[in-house]
Design an enzyme around this catalytic site. Structure first.
Site, PDB file in Angstrom:
ATOM      1  N   HIS A 297       0.729  -1.451  -0.063  1.00  0.00           N
ATOM      2  CA  HIS A 297       0.034  -0.219   0.308  1.00  0.00           C
ATOM      3  C   HIS A 297       0.855   0.872   0.139  1.00  0.00           C
ATOM      4  O   HIS A 297       0.973   2.263  -1.002  1.00  0.00           O
ATOM      5  CB  HIS A 297      -0.858   0.061   1.541  1.00  0.00           C
ATOM      6  CG  HIS A 297      -1.784   1.075   1.782  1.00  0.00           C
ATOM      7  ND1 HIS A 297      -2.792   1.078   1.065  1.00  0.00           N
ATOM      8  CD2 HIS A 297      -1.467   2.674   1.522  1.00  0.00           C
ATOM      9  CE1 HIS A 297      -3.543   2.566   1.031  1.00  0.00           C
ATOM     10  NE2 HIS A 297      -2.598   2.389   1.492  1.00  0.00           N
ATOM     11  N   GLU A 298       1.763   1.128   1.078  1.00  0.00           N
ATOM     12  CA  GLU A 298       2.351   2.609   1.324  1.00  0.00           C
ATOM     13  C   GLU A 298       3.364   2.526  -0.076  1.00  0.00           C
ATOM     14  O   GLU A 298       3.868   3.676  -0.375  1.00  0.00           O
ATOM     15  CB  GLU A 298       3.352   2.315   2.469  1.00  0.00           C
ATOM     16  CG  GLU A 298       2.849   2.545   4.283  1.00  0.00           C
ATOM     17  CD  GLU A 298       2.321   3.497   3.950  1.00  0.00           C
ATOM     18  OE1 GLU A 298       2.053   4.904   3.452  1.00  0.00           O
ATOM     19  OE2 GLU A 298       0.178   3.117   4.353  1.00  0.00           O
TER      20      GLU A 298
ATOM     21  N   GLU B  86      -5.134   7.487  -2.906  1.00  0.00           N
ATOM     22  CA  GLU B  86      -5.286   5.951  -2.514  1.00  0.00           C
ATOM     23  C   GLU B  86      -5.608   5.854  -3.808  1.00  0.00           C
ATOM     24  O   GLU B  86      -5.646   4.775  -2.928  1.00  0.00           O
ATOM     25  CB  GLU B  86      -7.017   6.705  -1.034  1.00  0.00           C
ATOM     26  CG  GLU B  86      -6.237   7.265  -0.108  1.00  0.00           C
ATOM     27  CD  GLU B  86      -5.567   5.878   0.654  1.00  0.00           C
ATOM     28  OE1 GLU B  86      -5.741   5.081   0.709  1.00  0.00           O
ATOM     29  OE2 GLU B  86      -4.720   6.744   1.339  1.00  0.00           O
TER      30      GLU B  86
END
Lengths: 494, 494
Positions: free
Chosen positions: B260-261, B290
């Site tokens: 995700h990061e 996002e």
């Protein structure tokens, strides 16, 4: 302007200066520790702008007016505010005496010079560095003209110390230490090969944790990190960072760097709350700072009682490496005195001669008696004269230190002064209390307590000279010479 | 003013903003990673002052004049400068519309609210937080009045998105996802107990290094650190940091947080050099950001081809823990969909319903239809209605997120929007190229290439809505609903 209003402005100005310092420190810390490798450019942009903003903030005419106003009303101020006004007024005068365009030009030059120096050092090519060094020297000569020139060279780092003071200091060292080193050269050297066995970094890290504990460094306010070159960085008296470097083939490097940086940290952590977020926060001068780091590193850390106290625990951290070594052997090994080429690797005794070489050269450069092109020859001649060794190349010679490339002329003597101050502090400490009983039990709390009361707590509340007087009495370099003579005569059976 | 002069001032202003951002980021990074435990106070002082200085710099009347001047000459500007002037002019108007004293009061309130919220959450005591939340809501209602109120709630995080847009989005989700979740509730759940075997942090660190490699993250420009809550922090397009947290009893937490990061980092590292050190550097909006993190995490990271590609290597990192597990079992386990209490631990399917609850409540709070005292009841009722679960206490209920305490009203929808944008990007990507062939070989370079061209490179050069249009086409939440329906129908045999 009302006095209260002026004091509020004074506090605000200093808090802003603190914030800029904290920002730059944080970026520096990041850059030397965890930052990805190829990220210097963006950090450089930020650091440059922050420095410019800070300069603009502090050099504004309103600041000068505010400080003059406070100085006119100094009799109505308490010591804390009077000292703040005094310090800031001096810094303001120093900064604004240099025309802004020259200041910016110089800032750009020192920025560029760092890169040039690094390349010159890598290649061992002084000619590459020469043109930049010439410009740096010319700027410093010009800057010196803006101040009192007899004080200029050290004024920035060691206020109250002038050329006459240093000449006497180094004359004493030359007279007393050079013969001592020559005498040791005739003697047999102790075996220190076991220091260079394989000491895994992981075990060294645990040993550092133990040393932090021995030093009484509270980990909630002081962490230890890893960088190529060890340093201490302080944000405030509740937040200090030290770093070290683990050389797996040399256990004494990180050991004594942790104790050295730990000494700097003890100082910063011991400064009183009263002066936080003001210009008086932080150690009072480079020389006094080095007196603290070298006190812990050499006067305590390389003393026989201290080595005997911690050696059994050290053997637990490094059982294989040190099982056949005694505390006595270890003590002799970490006090081996032998002339060498590199300042940062020098022992306690020969170290100050490395400084003497640099001091001589700086003095002659700034007074115009030495041309930059003649620096290598002079360097090599002085190393032969003081240390008795031949310098094989400029990389291990006059290009070894970064200081000049950063514009730090006059910084070196602080290192040697710190050692000399430390010797006088030890003498006074021994007069005031039992130093070696507790140290021989690994308990440094009394030592730290004494330094805390005599040095640490003041921060910049006293002038550097007053801190020195407070802890040392009258400056007397023979005390340092006596200390070295006694210690090394015993070690080498002279 | 000459246009050239104005452009030089524009560049200087933006570089200064960059420097302040870098300074604050660096202090934040330090505080969440290596800083000693009890050092928050001094860092807070520095951060507060830097924020104040930055605010003063940007809100100065000369800045307004400069931006107006540039806007009047916008036809003479190239796209890069026109967009900078447009963006900054909007930010300037937004900032200066709020009276300076209210802005400072609000900044102090959010600072205080963080502590109050933490204590309230620890104790699970909403009443402790209520008075502060009431003040925060009152401020935000007042601030909304300074803007166009239909857009205010999201204006800061997702320009171009208004309440009507979001209402339609969440109506679609409610209609399509709530029944899907209820249907899954009737089905048997896959076994995911093996995810919670003991996975040593050291092995997880090595696995993260591997994932960084799979993601194509160049370690010379992006490092991975460890913090309590994972995040991505960007200094510029050459310097990005991601963090994760290693839970030794849950391998999927760090695995998917790194992906995700890593998605956020890919975005920042992919932004063009042209916009660096300007207001257009950095991702264009929270929602688009996002979309990238969730694209890598969910659409790729939790896809069957990706799991099958990396699972054999994963078994090498965790041989004991995963020897009796198949890629298919692992794929099902990391896609287990089950209503739960905590947003940050929610699965891909139920996540957006957590957001819906928050959106409903924020909308009613800001429109004045819901009193702060009624937040817990409303929260609990909506969790029952959308997710079918009972909230046992406010700690696991309406006190779980930090956002409101930081004044971030209107932030939550960006998370769900990002997922919806991602689903549309995937659809377009599949139309443009073979996505799954390379992914099934663990090769993400084509996926990254597509996102780089359609999203990353622009930074803020395009408006958020134009980036969305560029990569997604017309926004259509049914694409996201279709994606979820298809994936979860297959997984649960509906």
């Amino acid at each position: 302007m009302e006095l209260n209003e002026a004091l509020a402005k004074l506090a605000e100005l200093q808090k802003k200066m603190y914030a800029y310092n904290a920002a730059s420190s944080s970026l520096y810390l990041d850059g030397t520790t965890v930052a990805p490798k190829d990220t210097a450019e963006g950090r450089g942009v930020a650091l440059g702008i922050l420095a410019g903003e800070q300069h603009k903030l502090f050099s504004a005419p309103e600041v000068g007016e505010l400080l003059d106003f406070l100085w006119e009303h100094r009799d109505e101020l308490d010591q804390l505010h009077r000292r703040q006004a005094e310090e800031l007024r001096r810094s303001y005068a120093q900064l604004t005496r240099i025309p802004a365009d020259e200041y910016m030009e110089y800032a750009m030059l020192t920025n560029e010079a760092g890169d040039v120096w690094r390349r010159a050092k890598e290649k061992g090519d002084f000619e590459l560095f020469r043109p930049v060094l010439e410009k740096l020297v010319a700027f410093n000569i010009k800057f010196a003209g803006y101040y009192d020139s007899s004080k200029a060279l050290l004024n920035e780092y060691e206020r109250g110390v002038d050329t006459a003071y240093l000449d006497e200091f180094f004359a004493t060292l030359r007279e007393r230490i050079v013969p001592l080193i020559h005498a040791i050269g005739e003697k047999e050297q102790p075996d220190d090969s076991f220091l260079r066995r394989h000491y895994p970094a992981e075990a060294q890290r645990r040993f550092s944790d133990y040393l932090m504990e021995v030093l009484g460094l509270d980990r909630a306010h002081c962490t230890i990190g890893e960088t190529e070159h060890p340093y201490t960085l302080e944000f405030n008296n509740k937040d200090v960072r030290i770093t070290t470097h683990y050389d797996e083939d040399n256990v004494s490097f990180s050991m004594y760097s942790v104790i050295h940086e730990g000494g700097h940290a003890k100082y910063e952590l011991g400064i009183s709350d009263d002066v936080q977020y003001t210009c008086l926060a932080g150690g009072v001068s480079m020389g006094v700072h080095e007196s603290q780091s070298r006190f812990y590193e050499n006067l305590i850390g390389r003393s026989k009682p201290f080595v005997e106290a911690i050696f059994p625990r050290m053997q637990e951290f490094f059982p294989e490496q040190l099982q056949d070594v005694t505390a006595e052997q270890f003590y002799r090994a970490v006090n081996k005195a032998q002339p060498s080429l590199i300042r940062t690797e020098a022992d306690e005794l020969t170290y100050c001669l490395h400084i003497m070489v640099r001091y001589e050269i700086e003095k002659q450069l700034i007074s115009g008696k030495l041309a930059v092109k003649d620096v290598p020859d002079t360097w090599n001649r002085l190393y032969k004269e003081y240390l008795g060794i031949d310098v094989p190349n400029d990389r291990q010679g006059c290009l070894q230190d970064s200081h000049w490339s950063g514009g730090s002329f006059g910084y070196f003597p602080s290192y040697a002064l710190g050692s000399a101050y430390g010797a006088q502090m030890l003498k006074n400490m021994e007069r005031d209390m039992d130093v070696w009983g507790p140290v021989s039990r690994g308990d440094l709390s009394q030592v730290s307590g004494w330094l805390g009361e005599k040095v640490h707590k003041f921060g910049g509340l006293l002038e550097p000279a007053d801190v020195v007087k407070n802890a040392c009495g009258q400056f007397d370099p023979t005390v340092f010479a006596d200390y070295l003579e006694k210690k090394y005569s015993q070690l080498y059976g002279l």
